[in-house]
Scaffold this active site. Structure first.
Site, PDB file in Angstrom:
ATOM      1  N   ASP A  30       0.855  -1.192   0.000  1.00 25.63           N
ATOM      2  CA  ASP A  30       0.000   0.000   0.000  1.00 25.63           C
ATOM      3  C   ASP A  30       0.892   1.243   0.000  1.00 25.63           C
ATOM      4  OD1 ASP A  30      -3.224   0.523   0.962  1.00 25.63           O
ATOM      5  OD2 ASP A  30      -1.815   2.199   1.087  1.00 25.63           O
ATOM      6  N   HIS A 100      -9.952  -5.146  -3.430  1.00 22.03           N
ATOM      7  CA  HIS A 100      -8.625  -5.411  -2.869  1.00 22.03           C
ATOM      8  C   HIS A 100      -8.772  -5.831  -1.420  1.00 22.03           C
ATOM      9  CE1 HIS A 100      -9.699  -1.152  -2.669  1.00 22.03           C
ATOM     10  NE2 HIS A 100      -9.146  -1.132  -1.473  1.00 22.03           N
TER      11      HIS A 100
HETATM   12  P1  5GP Z   1      -9.691   1.522   0.142  1.00 22.90           P
HETATM   13  O1  5GP Z   1      -9.805   2.882   0.811  1.00 22.90           O
HETATM   14  O2  5GP Z   1     -10.370   1.538  -1.208  1.00 22.90           O
HETATM   15  O3  5GP Z   1     -10.111   0.382   1.008  1.00 22.90           O
HETATM   16  O4  5GP Z   1      -8.133   1.282  -0.094  1.00 22.90           O
HETATM   17  C1  5GP Z   1      -7.432   1.822  -1.162  1.00 22.90           C
HETATM   18  C2  5GP Z   1      -5.988   1.726  -0.789  1.00 22.90           C
HETATM   19  O5  5GP Z   1      -5.221   1.918  -1.954  1.00 22.90           O
HETATM   20  C3  5GP Z   1      -5.538   2.788   0.225  1.00 22.90           C
HETATM   21  O6  5GP Z   1      -5.029   2.137   1.382  1.00 22.90           O
HETATM   22  C4  5GP Z   1      -4.486   3.579  -0.535  1.00 22.90           C
HETATM   23  O7  5GP Z   1      -3.405   3.980   0.293  1.00 22.90           O
HETATM   24  C5  5GP Z   1      -4.053   2.624  -1.619  1.00 22.90           C
HETATM   25  N1  5GP Z   1      -3.599   3.256  -2.836  1.00 22.90           N
HETATM   26  C6  5GP Z   1      -4.200   4.276  -3.498  1.00 22.90           C
HETATM   27  N2  5GP Z   1      -3.518   4.585  -4.610  1.00 22.90           N
HETATM   28  C7  5GP Z   1      -2.457   3.746  -4.662  1.00 22.90           C
HETATM   29  C8  5GP Z   1      -1.382   3.581  -5.609  1.00 22.90           C
HETATM   30  O8  5GP Z   1      -1.262   4.265  -6.631  1.00 22.90           O
HETATM   31  N3  5GP Z   1      -0.465   2.596  -5.319  1.00 22.90           N
HETATM   32  C9  5GP Z   1      -0.564   1.827  -4.200  1.00 22.90           C
HETATM   33  N4  5GP Z   1       0.397   0.911  -4.014  1.00 22.90           N
HETATM   34  N5  5GP Z   1      -1.569   1.939  -3.304  1.00 22.90           N
HETATM   35  C10 5GP Z   1      -2.502   2.891  -3.535  1.00 22.90           C
END
Ligand code: 5GP
Ligand code: ZN
Length: 114
Positions: A30, A100
């Site tokens: 992440d 994810h």
């Molecule tokens: P959600 O909020 O949808 O459950 O999690 C999305 C996750 O994706 C977040 O923890 C955020 O830090 C991660 N994330 C967002 N953009 C990117 C990216 O470009 N690369 C990586 N490796 N992680 C990302």
């Protein structure tokens, strides 16, 4: 999906620190880690969220879960304890709509999360 961030990571259009890969899943760190070990595990095929993945009915959800636990073992947190989370929908904090699993470990994790 051409406008999906994680689909772009799958095809290496956007770089990521990949830690584990199978024919149908990909795991990468992440970008904004919430624990010493914070890895995202995705199916390479696009499904918007865990509900869509559950309905895929082709064993893909099983693959994602198995990959999450393989990552935990590989990263050395399997014995100490770790958490696997699918934020599902905006109300649960989902911001990227390619399903994810967050795999978090390496520190004591409180419960319940906020
Ligand atoms: P959600 O909020 O949808 O459950 O999690 C999305 C996750 O994706 C977040 O923890 C955020 O830090 C991660 N994330 C967002 N953009 C990117 C990216 O470009 N690369 C990586 N490796 N992680 C990302
Ligand atoms: Zn996608």
């Amino acid at each position: 999906m051409t406008d999906c961030l994680f689909c772009k990571i799958v095809v290496k259009e956007i770089p990521a620190e990949i830690v584990y890969e199978t024919d149908r899943t990909l795991a990468f760190r992440d970008i904004n880690p919430q624990a010493p070990m914070h890895v995202l595990v995705i199916p390479k095929a696009h499904h918007a969220d865990a509900a869509a993945l559950a309905q895929a009915d082709d064993g893909l959800a099983d693959d994602v879960l198995k990959s999450a636990h393989a990552v935990a073992t590989q990263e050395g947190v399997a014995e100490g304890g770790y958490r696997v989370v699918f934020n599902t929908g905006p109300g649960a904090g989902q911001t990227v709509f390619h399903v994810h699993a967050h795999v978090l470990g390496g520190r004591a994790l409180s419960w319940p999360p906020g």
